[in-house]
Design a protein around this motif. Structure first.
Motif, PDB file in Angstrom:
ATOM      1  N   CYS A  13     -41.571  14.830  -8.504  1.00 60.41           N
ATOM      2  CA  CYS A  13     -40.940  14.120  -9.596  1.00 60.41           C
ATOM      3  C   CYS A  13     -40.624  12.702  -9.120  1.00 60.41           C
ATOM      4  O   CYS A  13     -40.267  12.506  -7.950  1.00 60.41           O
ATOM      5  CB  CYS A  13     -39.659  14.837  -9.994  1.00 60.41           C
ATOM      6  SG  CYS A  13     -38.684  14.024 -11.249  1.00 60.41           S
ATOM      7  N   ARG A  52     -39.724   8.670 -16.167  1.00 63.41           N
ATOM      8  CA  ARG A  52     -39.920   9.784 -15.244  1.00 63.41           C
ATOM      9  C   ARG A  52     -41.390  10.159 -15.187  1.00 63.41           C
ATOM     10  O   ARG A  52     -42.079  10.122 -16.202  1.00 63.41           O
ATOM     11  CB  ARG A  52     -39.150  11.009 -15.710  1.00 63.41           C
ATOM     12  CG  ARG A  52     -37.671  10.878 -15.639  1.00 63.41           C
ATOM     13  CD  ARG A  52     -37.159  11.031 -14.219  1.00 63.41           C
ATOM     14  NE  ARG A  52     -35.710  11.064 -14.210  1.00 63.41           N
ATOM     15  CZ  ARG A  52     -34.952   9.975 -14.173  1.00 63.41           C
ATOM     16  NH1 ARG A  52     -35.503   8.794 -14.111  1.00 63.41           N
ATOM     17  NH2 ARG A  52     -33.638  10.105 -14.183  1.00 63.41           N
ATOM     18  N   CYS A 106     -36.740  18.827 -12.790  1.00 61.56           N
ATOM     19  CA  CYS A 106     -36.398  17.689 -11.940  1.00 61.56           C
ATOM     20  C   CYS A 106     -35.026  17.210 -12.369  1.00 61.56           C
ATOM     21  O   CYS A 106     -34.874  16.573 -13.414  1.00 61.56           O
ATOM     22  CB  CYS A 106     -37.431  16.580 -12.082  1.00 61.56           C
ATOM     23  SG  CYS A 106     -37.016  15.062 -11.195  1.00 61.56           S
ATOM     24  N   GLU A 157     -36.464  18.646  -7.288  1.00 60.40           N
ATOM     25  CA  GLU A 157     -37.376  19.502  -8.051  1.00 60.40           C
ATOM     26  C   GLU A 157     -37.101  20.970  -7.761  1.00 60.40           C
ATOM     27  O   GLU A 157     -36.658  21.324  -6.670  1.00 60.40           O
ATOM     28  CB  GLU A 157     -38.849  19.199  -7.704  1.00 60.40           C
ATOM     29  CG  GLU A 157     -39.288  17.774  -7.909  1.00 60.40           C
ATOM     30  CD  GLU A 157     -39.347  17.006  -6.627  1.00 60.40           C
ATOM     31  OE1 GLU A 157     -40.158  16.070  -6.513  1.00 60.40           O
ATOM     32  OE2 GLU A 157     -38.578  17.352  -5.704  1.00 60.40           O
ATOM     33  N   TRP A 190     -44.372  12.927 -13.219  1.00 58.29           N
ATOM     34  CA  TRP A 190     -44.770  14.032 -12.339  1.00 58.29           C
ATOM     35  C   TRP A 190     -46.111  13.667 -11.718  1.00 58.29           C
ATOM     36  O   TRP A 190     -47.044  13.246 -12.425  1.00 58.29           O
ATOM     37  CB  TRP A 190     -44.903  15.341 -13.106  1.00 58.29           C
ATOM     38  CG  TRP A 190     -43.609  15.987 -13.476  1.00 58.29           C
ATOM     39  CD1 TRP A 190     -42.973  15.931 -14.678  1.00 58.29           C
ATOM     40  CD2 TRP A 190     -42.782  16.795 -12.625  1.00 58.29           C
ATOM     41  NE1 TRP A 190     -41.799  16.652 -14.629  1.00 58.29           N
ATOM     42  CE2 TRP A 190     -41.664  17.209 -13.379  1.00 58.29           C
ATOM     43  CE3 TRP A 190     -42.872  17.241 -11.300  1.00 58.29           C
ATOM     44  CZ2 TRP A 190     -40.644  18.011 -12.864  1.00 58.29           C
ATOM     45  CZ3 TRP A 190     -41.868  18.038 -10.787  1.00 58.29           C
ATOM     46  CH2 TRP A 190     -40.772  18.423 -11.561  1.00 58.29           C
TER      47      TRP A 190
END
Length: 122
Positions: free
Chosen positions: A96, A34, A22, A6, A36
């Motif tokens: 991430c 993915r 990321c 990140e 966060w």
């Protein structure tokens, strides 16, 4: 194996913006969802946003909906989190994560980055 790095955190005033990145390296980038997540001092880690790197489908926590946008650039193997209208309560370490599918559950992600600090001053 997937490695995640990140970047983009920092100090910003309330109402300001930051963009987190990321970058992923390793195998089969396009297979993974993915996410966060963030963790503030003394609090549990919480979901922020997720994206399917294949379809681009997204989902957000209610607390950030309308202010944050998750996106991806498959050519660069990178996922972004654009954060606008930041509030002091957004202050946290942002992580991430990568997993087989996009999901709001942290336990379903296999790989995590080292985190980047976001601090929003009032």
């Amino acid at each position: 194996q997937v490695q995640l790095v990140e970047s983009g955190g920092g100090l910003v005033q309330a109402g300001g913006s930051l963009r987190l990145s990321c970058a992923a390296s390793g195998r089969a980038f396009n297979r993974y969802g993915r996410g966060w997540f963030r963790q503030a001092p003394g609090k549990e880690r919480e979901f922020v946003a997720t994206i399917s790197v294949s379809s681009g489908t997204t989902a957000y926590a209610d607390s950030v909906k309308g202010r944050f946008t998750i996106s991806r650039d498959n050519a660069k193997n990178t996922v972004y989190l654009q954060m606008n209208s930041l509030k002091p309560e957004d202050t946290a370490v942002y992580y991430c994560a990568a997993g087989a599918i996009p999901t709001t559950r942290g336990a379903n992600y296999d790989y995590w980055g080292q985190g980047t600090q976001v601090t929003v001053s009032s």
